[in-house]
Design a protein around this motif. Structure first.
Motif, mmCIF file in Angstrom:
data_model
loop_
_atom_site.group_PDB
_atom_site.id
_atom_site.type_symbol
_atom_site.label_atom_id
_atom_site.label_comp_id
_atom_site.label_asym_id
_atom_site.label_seq_id
_atom_site.Cartn_x
_atom_site.Cartn_y
_atom_site.Cartn_z
ATOM 1 N N GLY A 43 136.305 -25.726 69.345
ATOM 2 C CA GLY A 43 134.945 -26.309 68.761
ATOM 3 C C GLY A 43 134.210 -26.650 70.052
ATOM 4 O O GLY A 43 134.585 -26.160 71.040
ATOM 5 N N GLY A 48 134.123 -29.603 65.645
ATOM 6 C CA GLY A 48 135.175 -28.667 65.805
ATOM 7 C C GLY A 48 136.263 -28.829 64.757
ATOM 8 O O GLY A 48 136.205 -29.705 63.740
ATOM 9 N N VAL A 78 136.049 -28.757 59.177
ATOM 10 C CA VAL A 78 135.441 -29.105 60.377
ATOM 11 C C VAL A 78 135.180 -30.441 60.661
ATOM 12 O O VAL A 78 134.532 -31.089 59.487
ATOM 13 C CB VAL A 78 134.027 -28.089 60.402
ATOM 14 C CG1 VAL A 78 133.367 -28.831 61.420
ATOM 15 C CG2 VAL A 78 134.622 -26.685 60.633
ATOM 16 N N GLY A 80 132.773 -33.559 62.812
ATOM 17 C CA GLY A 80 132.267 -33.706 64.009
ATOM 18 C C GLY A 80 131.216 -35.143 63.698
ATOM 19 O O GLY A 80 131.574 -36.025 62.764
ATOM 20 N N LEU A 93 135.014 -24.622 57.650
ATOM 21 C CA LEU A 93 134.867 -23.522 58.493
ATOM 22 C C LEU A 93 135.091 -22.144 57.691
ATOM 23 O O LEU A 93 136.185 -22.296 57.258
ATOM 24 C CB LEU A 93 135.478 -23.619 59.553
ATOM 25 C CG LEU A 93 135.617 -22.463 60.783
ATOM 26 C CD1 LEU A 93 134.290 -22.703 61.495
ATOM 27 C CD2 LEU A 93 136.684 -22.618 61.644
ATOM 28 N N VAL A 135 134.734 -19.252 66.249
ATOM 29 C CA VAL A 135 134.678 -20.486 65.556
ATOM 30 C C VAL A 135 133.455 -21.183 66.398
ATOM 31 O O VAL A 135 132.421 -21.768 65.709
ATOM 32 C CB VAL A 135 136.026 -21.580 65.955
ATOM 33 C CG1 VAL A 135 135.497 -22.949 65.606
ATOM 34 C CG2 VAL A 135 137.074 -21.070 65.048
ATOM 35 N N VAL A 136 133.324 -21.113 67.581
ATOM 36 C CA VAL A 136 132.368 -21.502 68.522
ATOM 37 C C VAL A 136 131.005 -20.895 68.032
ATOM 38 O O VAL A 136 129.958 -21.695 68.040
ATOM 39 C CB VAL A 136 132.457 -21.216 70.004
ATOM 40 C CG1 VAL A 136 131.283 -21.551 70.858
ATOM 41 C CG2 VAL A 136 133.606 -22.293 70.353
ATOM 42 N N LEU A 139 129.795 -22.554 64.629
ATOM 43 C CA LEU A 139 129.559 -24.002 64.581
ATOM 44 C C LEU A 139 128.190 -24.039 64.723
ATOM 45 O O LEU A 139 127.795 -23.582 65.983
ATOM 46 C CB LEU A 139 130.285 -24.862 65.403
ATOM 47 C CG LEU A 139 131.912 -24.873 65.017
ATOM 48 C CD1 LEU A 139 132.763 -25.652 66.013
ATOM 49 C CD2 LEU A 139 131.944 -25.495 63.632
#
Ligand SMILES: [Zn+2]
Ligand SMILES: [Zn+2]
Length: 192
Positions: A43, A48, A78, A80, A93, A135-136, A139
């Motif tokens: 993340g 993440g 996820v 955060g 996610l 994933v990055v 997000l």
């Protein structure tokens, strides 16, 4: 850019795909469905997938002339923090992966770098760099608890949601100054 630099792969690692039982004949297919623990650092700074959380892989491995095409989805939780008010955020996610892993000595292997196209290492595929990139990208870089989160009052740090509509430090300060005049205290700056 995915880091596909060759390193020793452990076939038992949950994010390593073994293609030994996938015939190297274009069109051959195999599906991989498994739930794996999320690796560390999956993340961005504020948001993440928690390490060890359940990641569900639903993937299709397909032999193509140049290698193995991996496509499908990865889902998981996820967690955060809102970038405006720091309240915790929980979300789900659901990312799509589609990536070619080239055979050694294929045309793709000879004409691209490993940063551009992943490589099979023997019969093994390291899914982790591709997963991390997907994933990055999925997000939010500025996560919010809700799109219109008003954030915190810059003067006192309280959440605007918890403050009255007329919350205003300028007004409080002027009242304070008036009070000081009445009590005869020096009407100098009230700042520390
Ligand atoms: Zn917020
Ligand atoms: Zn305030």
């Amino acid at each position: 850019m995915p880091n596909h630099a060759p390193h020793h792969l452990d076939p038992r690692s949950p994010l390593v795909l073994d293609t030994r039982d996938l015939p190297r004949r274009p069109g051959s297919l195999r599906t991989v469905r498994r739930v794996v623990p999320a690796p560390a650092d999956l993340g961005l700074g504020l948001i993440g997938v928690p390490q060890g959380a359940d990641l569900s892989l639903d993937l299709r491995l397909e032999s193509v002339s140049e290698g193995v095409l991996v496509s499908g989805s990865v889902t998981g939780p996820v967690e955060g923090e809102c970038g405006r008010c720091l309240r915790p955020i929980s979300d789900t996610l659901d990312v799509t992966i589609q990536e070619l892993f080239a055979y050694a000595h294929s045309t793709t292997d000879e004409t691209t770098t490993e940063d551009e196209v992943g490589r099979l290492q023997g019969d093994l595929i390291d899914l982790q760099p591709s997963l991390r990139d997907a994933v990055v990208l999925a997000l939010p870089s500025h996560p919010l608890c809700r799109p219109d989160c008003p954030g915190l009052c810059p003067d006192c740090g309280a959440h605007w949601d918890d403050l009255p509509a007329d919350h205003d430090h300028a007004q409080i300060d002027s009242r304070w100054a008036a009070l000081q005049k009445l009590t005869g205290a020096p009407a100098q700056s009230t700042e520390e």
